[in-house]
Design an enzyme around this catalytic site. Structure first.
Site, PDB file in Angstrom:
ATOM      1  N   TYR A  56       0.845  -1.199   0.000  1.00  0.00           N
ATOM      2  CA  TYR A  56       0.000   0.000   0.000  1.00  0.00           C
ATOM      3  C   TYR A  56       0.885   1.256   0.000  1.00  0.00           C
ATOM      4  CZ  TYR A  56      -3.669  -3.280   1.552  1.00  0.00           C
ATOM      5  OH  TYR A  56      -4.544  -4.341   1.665  1.00  0.00           O
ATOM      6  N   HIS A 125      -0.329 -12.214   0.975  1.00  0.00           N
ATOM      7  CA  HIS A 125      -1.351 -11.382   0.316  1.00  0.00           C
ATOM      8  C   HIS A 125      -2.067 -12.128  -0.818  1.00  0.00           C
ATOM      9  CE1 HIS A 125      -1.970  -6.732  -0.110  1.00  0.00           C
ATOM     10  NE2 HIS A 125      -3.103  -7.370  -0.246  1.00  0.00           N
ATOM     11  N   PRO A 205     -15.577  -4.352   2.846  1.00  0.00           N
ATOM     12  CA  PRO A 205     -16.953  -4.715   3.211  1.00  0.00           C
ATOM     13  C   PRO A 205     -17.982  -3.672   2.780  1.00  0.00           C
ATOM     14  CG  PRO A 205     -15.786  -3.889   5.136  1.00  0.00           C
ATOM     15  CD  PRO A 205     -14.768  -3.999   4.034  1.00  0.00           C
ATOM     16  N   PHE A 210     -18.840   1.818  -2.547  1.00  0.00           N
ATOM     17  CA  PHE A 210     -20.058   1.871  -3.359  1.00  0.00           C
ATOM     18  C   PHE A 210     -21.316   1.616  -2.527  1.00  0.00           C
ATOM     19  CE2 PHE A 210     -23.076   0.811  -6.657  1.00  0.00           C
ATOM     20  CZ  PHE A 210     -22.724   1.680  -7.673  1.00  0.00           C
TER      21      PHE A 210
HETATM   22  N1  LIG Z   1      -6.272  -8.376   1.073  1.00  0.00           N
HETATM   23  C1  LIG Z   1      -6.532  -7.649   0.015  1.00  0.00           C
HETATM   24  O1  LIG Z   1      -6.241  -8.018  -1.113  1.00  0.00           O
HETATM   25  C2  LIG Z   1      -7.204  -6.317   0.206  1.00  0.00           C
HETATM   26  C3  LIG Z   1      -7.755  -5.630  -0.896  1.00  0.00           C
HETATM   27  C4  LIG Z   1      -8.395  -4.409  -0.665  1.00  0.00           C
HETATM   28  C5  LIG Z   1      -8.472  -3.908   0.613  1.00  0.00           C
HETATM   29  N2  LIG Z   1      -7.909  -4.583   1.662  1.00  0.00           N
HETATM   30  C6  LIG Z   1      -7.967  -4.065   3.047  1.00  0.00           C
HETATM   31  O2  LIG Z   1      -9.314  -3.893   3.430  1.00  0.00           O
HETATM   32  C7  LIG Z   1      -9.529  -2.553   3.864  1.00  0.00           C
HETATM   33  C8  LIG Z   1     -10.953  -2.112   3.559  1.00  0.00           C
HETATM   34  O3  LIG Z   1     -11.264  -2.252   2.196  1.00  0.00           O
HETATM   35  P1  LIG Z   1     -11.371  -1.009   1.202  1.00  0.00           P
HETATM   36  O4  LIG Z   1     -10.782   0.188   1.843  1.00  0.00           O
HETATM   37  O5  LIG Z   1     -10.845  -1.494  -0.094  1.00  0.00           O
HETATM   38  O6  LIG Z   1     -12.909  -0.829   0.946  1.00  0.00           O
HETATM   39  P2  LIG Z   1     -14.190  -0.508   1.849  1.00  0.00           P
HETATM   40  O7  LIG Z   1     -13.873  -0.598   3.272  1.00  0.00           O
HETATM   41  O8  LIG Z   1     -15.283  -1.331   1.292  1.00  0.00           O
HETATM   42  O9  LIG Z   1     -14.489   0.999   1.421  1.00  0.00           O
HETATM   43  C9  LIG Z   1     -13.564   2.033   1.565  1.00  0.00           C
HETATM   44  C10 LIG Z   1     -14.085   3.247   0.823  1.00  0.00           C
HETATM   45  O10 LIG Z   1     -15.335   3.637   1.394  1.00  0.00           O
HETATM   46  C11 LIG Z   1     -15.282   4.984   1.828  1.00  0.00           C
HETATM   47  N3  LIG Z   1     -16.008   5.057   3.103  1.00  0.00           N
HETATM   48  C12 LIG Z   1     -15.719   4.397   4.253  1.00  0.00           C
HETATM   49  N4  LIG Z   1     -16.624   4.690   5.203  1.00  0.00           N
HETATM   50  C13 LIG Z   1     -17.496   5.547   4.632  1.00  0.00           C
HETATM   51  C14 LIG Z   1     -18.657   6.198   5.114  1.00  0.00           C
HETATM   52  N5  LIG Z   1     -19.098   5.998   6.341  1.00  0.00           N
HETATM   53  N6  LIG Z   1     -19.326   7.027   4.262  1.00  0.00           N
HETATM   54  C15 LIG Z   1     -18.899   7.210   2.998  1.00  0.00           C
HETATM   55  N7  LIG Z   1     -17.807   6.606   2.474  1.00  0.00           N
HETATM   56  C16 LIG Z   1     -17.102   5.786   3.306  1.00  0.00           C
HETATM   57  C17 LIG Z   1     -13.816   5.308   1.984  1.00  0.00           C
HETATM   58  O11 LIG Z   1     -13.595   6.682   1.718  1.00  0.00           O
HETATM   59  P3  LIG Z   1     -13.059   7.677   2.873  1.00  0.00           P
HETATM   60  O12 LIG Z   1     -11.638   7.329   3.089  1.00  0.00           O
HETATM   61  O13 LIG Z   1     -13.266   8.999   2.245  1.00  0.00           O
HETATM   62  O14 LIG Z   1     -13.930   7.437   4.071  1.00  0.00           O
HETATM   63  C18 LIG Z   1     -13.171   4.436   0.905  1.00  0.00           C
HETATM   64  O15 LIG Z   1     -13.175   5.099  -0.330  1.00  0.00           O
HETATM   65  C19 LIG Z   1      -8.443  -1.766   3.137  1.00  0.00           C
HETATM   66  O16 LIG Z   1      -8.206  -0.516   3.764  1.00  0.00           O
HETATM   67  C20 LIG Z   1      -7.277  -2.718   3.217  1.00  0.00           C
HETATM   68  O17 LIG Z   1      -6.660  -2.622   4.483  1.00  0.00           O
HETATM   69  C21 LIG Z   1      -7.290  -5.781   1.473  1.00  0.00           C
END
Ligand SMILES: NC(=O)c1ccc[n+]([C@@H]2O[C@H](COP(=O)([O-])OP(=O)(O)OC[C@H]3O[C@@H](n4cnc5c(N)ncnc54)[C@H](OP(=O)(O)O)[C@@H]3O)[C@@H](O)[C@H]2O)c1
Length: 329
Positions: A56, A125, A205, A210
């Site tokens: 990252y 990963h 999640p 979206f």
């Molecule tokens: N193992 C893997 O391959 C892998 C892949 C992807 C992600 N991950 C891990 O999983 C974590 C979470 O997944 P993710 O960040 O991809 O997706 P996510 O948690 O589904 O969504 C994150 C997005 O949602 C927005 N968001 C969060 N809370 C919100 C709210 N209350 N209202 C409006 N928008 C909101 C965030 O923007 P803001 O920052 O503006 O709030 C960000 O753009 C990552 O940070 C990472 O550590 C792991």
């Protein structure tokens, strides 16, 4: 703070962790001061399960966490990952390495960037195609014996790899994408985890934001936003998926919560062995997400959510072809 136990012998962690990836890359510009404030706010609120990875921001995200860990290490259950090898000249390219010498070097580099002596949960990963998983896990187990790592995890592994890895050394957690619009783990990995006593950590999640209902137009994404590459956010798929989220939004309004909270509550309701890690750069959004812990869904409401957003209803693949090729090995 509600808590859950990570695997059979794992630590007790907050029922929602914090995904830190977006603080350094993938979802548009971030503000370092705001990210640090969000990390401190998370710990103040009792969120103790922080998720990062060496890839990252090509190390920047681990360094960012290091600035918080410098004074608050004892409050954190720290998870990081290795395995993606990036080409600085072509940031979109992805290779996976699981060779034992690489495992050792990657761990030492992460420890240094994080500024810690030990990583609580060290994930592979992605499973490498060219190294038997037993060899990779064997090298990771050596890290446990050396005191550099406490527990081992996998990310986006298939059921067969999970079983083989767990036979080589106990696996504490599987981290894979799981949400209303990504049900893939239900086809095997989740059952394998339950059979073996492995915790399941859903990433993205909120469907990369979206499912909050806050994303309205593809054009609003910055030029380097990863979501521009994801088929689900492109063309007609975006509009079709918006219609599904509108249904979630309507139910959330009836229930007195936000769409994002309903989406997180649905994931949390899938089992006590599940610890989602929603990602945010903002304290305000973190607070909203923690509100999901108070959203209790009845069996009838879960059925209603499933009817509004059935498994397989999402339009578009979750990854572009080069990334899809790396999952569920
Ligand atoms: N193992 C893997 O391959 C892998 C892949 C992807 C992600 N991950 C891990 O999983 C974590 C979470 O997944 P993710 O960040 O991809 O997706 P996510 O948690 O589904 O969504 C994150 C997005 O949602 C927005 N968001 C969060 N809370 C919100 C709210 N209350 N209202 C409006 N928008 C909101 C965030 O923007 P803001 O920052 O503006 O709030 C960000 O753009 C990552 O940070 C990472 O550590 C792991």
């Amino acid at each position: 703070m509600q808590t859950r136990v990570l695997g059979k012998n794992g630590p007790r962690v907050s029922a929602l962790g914090l995904g830190c990836m977006g603080m350094s890359e993938f979802y548009g510009a971030s503000d370092e001061a705001e990210s640090l404030a969000t990390l401190h706010h998370a710990l103040d609120r009792g969120v103790n399960f922080l998720d990062t990875a060496d890839m990252y921001g090509s190390g920047a995200n681990e360094r960012l966490l290091g600035r918080v860990l410098a004074t608050r290490r004892s409050e954190v259950v720290l998870a990081t990952k290795f395995g993606f090898v990036r080409d600085p000249a072509n940031p979109a390219s992805r290779a996976i390495c699981g060779r034992p010498d690489y495992v050792r070097a990657a761990c030492d580099a992460s420890l240094q960037r994080l500024g810690v002596d030990v990583i609580d949960l060290y994930y592979l990963h992605r499973v490498a195609a060219d190294t038997p998983i037993e060899e990779t896990i064997g090298a990771m187990a050596d890290l446990v014996r050396a005191g550099k790592v406490r527990q081992l995890g996998l990310s986006e592994a298939g059921a067969d790899s999970i079983r083989r890895a767990h036979a080589a050394h106990p696996i504490a957690a599987l981290q894979s994408e799981y949400s209303l619009w990504t049900r893939d783990p239900e086809s095997g990995p989740l059952a394998a985890c339950r059979e073996l006593g492995i915790a399941f950590v859903p990433f993205s999640p909120l469907g990369r934001g979206f499912l909050t209902g806050q994303l309205k137009r593809f054009e609003d994404f910055a030029a380097d936003d990863y979501r521009r590459q994801s088929p689900r956010f492109q063309g007609e798929n975006f509009a079709k998926n918006l219609a599904l989220v509108a249904g979630i939004q309507a139910l959330a309004t009836k229930k007195g919560c936000t769409a994002g909270q309903l989406a997180l509550a649905w994931v949390l309701a899938q089992g006590d062995d599940i610890v989602p890690i929603p990602g945010t750069r903002r304290a305000k959004n973190l607070d909203e997400n923690l509100g999901a812990l108070d959203v209790v869904l009845s069996a009838a409401e879960l059925a209603e959510i499933n009817a509004i957003f059935p498994a397989g209803a999402v339009a578009g693949a979750r990854y572009p072809a080069n990334m899809a090729a790396l999952v569920s090995r």
